[in-house]
Design an enzyme around this catalytic site. Structure first.
Site, PDB file in Angstrom:
ATOM      1  N   HIS A 251      16.039  -9.180 -22.626  1.00  0.00           N
ATOM      2  CA  HIS A 251      16.270  -9.452 -23.939  1.00  0.00           C
ATOM      3  C   HIS A 251      17.785  -8.281 -24.420  1.00  0.00           C
ATOM      4  O   HIS A 251      17.906  -8.754 -25.798  1.00  0.00           O
ATOM      5  CB  HIS A 251      14.909  -8.639 -24.196  1.00  0.00           C
ATOM      6  CG  HIS A 251      15.124  -7.975 -25.954  1.00  0.00           C
ATOM      7  ND1 HIS A 251      14.988  -7.808 -26.778  1.00  0.00           N
ATOM      8  CD2 HIS A 251      13.689  -9.220 -26.686  1.00  0.00           C
ATOM      9  CE1 HIS A 251      14.698  -7.629 -27.777  1.00  0.00           C
ATOM     10  NE2 HIS A 251      14.081  -9.340 -27.756  1.00  0.00           N
TER      11      HIS A 251
ATOM     12  N   SER B 270      14.248 -10.558 -33.069  1.00  0.00           N
ATOM     13  CA  SER B 270      14.839 -10.052 -32.315  1.00  0.00           C
ATOM     14  C   SER B 270      15.910  -9.993 -32.538  1.00  0.00           C
ATOM     15  O   SER B 270      17.407  -9.616 -31.555  1.00  0.00           O
ATOM     16  CB  SER B 270      14.375  -9.672 -30.705  1.00  0.00           C
ATOM     17  OG  SER B 270      13.032  -8.706 -30.575  1.00  0.00           O
TER      18      SER B 270
ATOM     19  N   ASP C 268      17.097  -0.808 -26.582  1.00  0.00           N
ATOM     20  CA  ASP C 268      16.905  -2.222 -26.405  1.00  0.00           C
ATOM     21  C   ASP C 268      16.527  -2.039 -24.740  1.00  0.00           C
ATOM     22  O   ASP C 268      16.282  -0.640 -24.074  1.00  0.00           O
ATOM     23  CB  ASP C 268      18.351  -3.213 -26.288  1.00  0.00           C
ATOM     24  CG  ASP C 268      16.789  -4.539 -26.586  1.00  0.00           C
ATOM     25  OD1 ASP C 268      16.401  -5.388 -25.489  1.00  0.00           O
ATOM     26  OD2 ASP C 268      17.143  -5.157 -27.897  1.00  0.00           O
TER      27      ASP C 268
END
Length: 764
Positions: free
Chosen positions: A206, A539, A127
């Site tokens: 994220h 996600s 990520d």
């Protein structure tokens, strides 16, 4: 003057020559290395390209290298007998507290208890990096790092070895592919260090969010500016985290870097890989041109479970990505928690919406409404940058259409133009699916039909007024789950013989840890700092399954990745908390296996599934032969040479937990197709399972035998599934030409359910 012109001409030519080069990933037959070369790197740099052109050398999940080459050089390499393939590097995009309970986890009992909360299982997170100081990553009371761990903690900008601990056991970053691509950060590429850290530290948020969703520790008194308050925790709170930063803020994630991360993670010793990344362009590459598929095969073939996000291009059909059958592909659902907000019109009508706005409320004061899109100008209807006239917008609540620019950015445009609030209206493609956002002005998201009603009211009442009410956090929402409108849908665009997505997990309005580098909206102008943030996307669903795999791996260390996926899929639920068929958020109609695969992850049942559908490396190779890949093409994926069987196998016979059957269209004959499956008993040794069939409409399904008898010595048994239909009367439903049924095996305690999907195909 002439010398100055000559200088600029040289600069221009240099730029042109550099831009004419691209990064290519080259697959090489590993066994072809001449003995004269001590390493493969020496061979590659002597025979294929210059050392300064090499970015990564791959030697674990993939054999070969990535390098900056001209298209002519890449084509020439394909003529070399040792080169199996060469393909261009591509840029991919990210598919971006109560959810553990919603998928069946309970304190001091069940899978959390049986697996010791995932202790000692190592999850590799591919990520944007991690914010290591966050309390979700505390190593308090954790045991020593597992001895099998071989990874490292790479130092870089604002990140050192001290940032790793017994929770974050390793951290790496991969930027060479990103830096070699022109147009990101500078004219020649590179890391834009004004907004990024050239290290495993997370500048985007994220990666911190997905890591804590999968394996965050218990964090008390958690919320996002008061929303979703409670105890934040990951699915596997005691699992260890290994960070692989492959994605960079505002620049995406490059295939060459992702493949290098797979190579490193497998060598490091991870047990699970979580990758919330995909194509995002609506087109899926064949497996031999897809580095995520190639890298994942190398991991799965070594017993590592790989969880991937399905993508956010729903509700469009055939939008699902990450399609390889060795990947576990995860779609997104809602949970039973929401953040309601209302639009109240001057005629007293209320329209339901959602919001995470946490600033000063409007306190019931009515303001004039305006819809800039009534003029027909697209940019103003979307509230794009500099599209709103302050003279018209000032002091009003503005209706903005969803699409093109970020949802929260629209509110900022309204604010700069002097607007006091925003109603964010879905388009027809988004339907009724709503996502909460931490808006910078009072704002509320509403569905398509509500938006049309408000616009209609304004059109007939130009002096209409409205206000916005924010209602905080509400738990116990029904129905839940519903399939998120954005969640990518089947059928599988590469091989419809394999149902994708495999299952769904919570992915709407998920609270998890956040970076200190950016505010909750991610906008440069958002200077707020939050410890936790609420995000939506597949996600967010993917790390739920990654954490679940860690728990199952801890409880059942001998299970293969395919067995773990099978346990999740065959015990997943297709009903909601109102005991009705799960619905599609986009149109409120009943959802199907093309939307949710096996159903919603249910870890209460997955710990003890009764039977599992296992798969070996040989099974995957046979499947690749069945879809007409040549042995050389298959070797790009498997590394090892493959010999396809003389008699071509049927792709539908892959021992998958779901059953997809393709029938020809236009045939007037009575059609039958027989498939085969094998189940392994992982429950009580002496047990008898009997089949229950739910026939798809207009199709007859029969199973032989109808009873499976297991004993101490008999752990595996096979069965056949015959699908029969009258081609003359066959009328397959929906836009996808598909109908649905199921096969369930039960011993009185377990129910092992497989969706049956029958699809009409055109045969030329």
């Amino acid at each position: 003057m002439a010398s100055l012109l000559y200088y600029y001409l040289c600069v221009f030519v240099s730029i042109f020559l550099v831009s004419a080069q691209e990064t290519y990933i080259v697959r090489v037959d590993y066994s072809s290395k001449p003995l004269i070369f001590p390493t493969h790197y020496h061979w590659y740099t002597a025979e294929f390209t210059d050392p300064d052109k090499i970015l990564h050398v791959y030697d674990t999940v993939f054999h070969g290298f990535s390098a900056v080459l001209t298209p002519e050089k890449a084509s020439a390499l394909l003529e070399h007998p040792s080169v199996l393939s060469a393909f261009q590097d591509k840029r991919r995009q990210l598919h971006t507290t109560r959810s553990p309970q919603f998928i069946g986890l309970r304190n001091q009992k069940g899978l959390w208890y049986e697996s010791d909360y995932g202790s000692d299982v190592i999850i590799g997170i591919f990520d944007t990096g991690i914010w290591p100081e966050h309390r979700s990553f505390s190593d308090l009371n954790l045991g020593p790092v597992p001895k099998r761990w071989k990874g490292v903690c790479e130092s870089g900008v604002k990140f050192s070895e001290k940032n790793c601990n017994r929770k974050i056991v390793g951290a790496r970053f991969f930027s060479k592919g990103h830096e070699a691509s022109s147009g990101f950060g500078s004219i020649f590429g590179g890391i834009n260090e004004t907004i990024e850290f050239k290290s495993p530290r997370d500048a985007e948020g994220h990666g911190t969010h997905t890591a804590s969703t999968a394996a965050g520790r218990y964090a008390f008194k958690s919320s996002m500016e008061g929303y979703a308050s409670g105890i934040a925790k990951g699915v596997a709170p005691k699992a260890r985290i290994a960070v692989y930063k492959v994605c960079w803020r505002s620049a995406g994630c490059f295939d060459s870097d992702i493949l290098a991360a797979f190579d490193a993670a497998v060598k490091d010793g991870v047990d699970v890989i979580s990758i919330s990344v995909g194509g995002g362009d609506g087109v899926s590459s064949p497996y031999y041109l897809d580095p995520i598929a190639i890298g994942a095969y190398g991991a799965v073939s070594r017993g590592i479970f790989v969880s991937s996000s399905a993508g956010n291009d729903g509700p469009n059909g055939m939008s699902v990505t990450n399609l390889a059958p060795w990947l576990t592909t995860v779609g997104a659902s809602t949970i039973d928690r929401n953040f309601p907000a209302d639009v109240v019109l001057n005629d007293g009508r209320k329209f339901y919406g959602v919001s995470l706005y946490a600033g000063e409320p409007l306190n019931g004061k009515m303001y004039p409404l305006i819809y800039p899109g009534k003029s027909g100008d697209l940019s103003s209807s979307l509230c794009m940058e500099n599209s709103l006239d302050p003279e018209i917008v000032r002091g009003k609540i503005v209706i903005c259409d969803r699409g093109s620019n970020p949802r929260v950015a629209k509110g900022l445009v309204v604010k700069r133009a002097g607007g006091v609030g925003m109603i964010l209206a879905n388009g027809v493609s988004n339907g009724e699916g709503l996502i909460g956002d931490a808006h910078l002005i009072p704002a509320c998201s509403i569905g398509y039909h509500e938006g049309e009603e408000i616009k209609k009211h304004l059109a007939s009442n130009p002096s209409a007024t409205a206000t916005l009410n924010f209602k905080g956090t509400v738990i116990g929402i029904k129905p839940a789950p519903v399939v998120a409108s954005f969640s990518a849908r089947g059928p599988n665009g590469l091989n419809p013989q394999v149902l994708k997505p495999d299952l769904i997990a919570p992915g709407v309005n998920i609270l998890a840890a956040w970076t200190e580098a950016v505010g909750p909206t991610g906008l440069d102008s958002d200077k707020r700092k939050v410890e936790f943030n609420i995000l939506s996307g597949t996600s967010m669903a993917c790390p739920h399954v990654s954490g679940a795999a860690a728990l199952l791996k801890s409880a059942h260390p001998d299970w293969s990745p395919a067995s773990i996926r099978s346990a999740m899929m065959t015990t997943a639920s297709s009903t909601d908390n109102s005991f009705n068929q799960m619905r599609d958020e986009a149109d409120q109609k009943p959802a199907t296996p093309l939307d949710y695969g096996g159903g919603l992850l249910n870890l209460d049942l997955a710990m003890d599934p009764g039977l599992v559908y296992n798969l070996s490396n040989e099974d995957y190779a046979t499947f690749l032969c069945a879809i007409d890949y040549s042995p050389n093409t298959i070797q790009v994926i498997t590394k090892s040479p493959v010999r396809c069987p003389m008699k071509k196998a049927l792709a539908e016979n892959l021992n998958y937990p779901s059953i997809s059957v393709l029938l020809s269209s236009g045939s007037s004959k009575f059609m039958t197709k027989t498939l085969y499956r094998t189940v392994t008993n992982v429950g009580e040794r002496n047990s008898v399972y009997r089949v229950k069939i739910e026939n798809p409409r207009g199709v007859h399904v029969s199973v032989k035998p109808e009873e499976l008898v297991f004993s101490e010595s008999v752990r595996k048994l096979g069965y056949s599934v015959t699908v029969s239909a009258d081609g003359h009367n066959l009328a397959l439903g929906g836009d996808s030409g598909t109908i649905f049924g199921s096969i369930s095996w039960s011993d009185g305690k377990h129910i092992v359910r497989s969706p049956v999907v029958v699809t009409q195909i055109t045969v030329s």
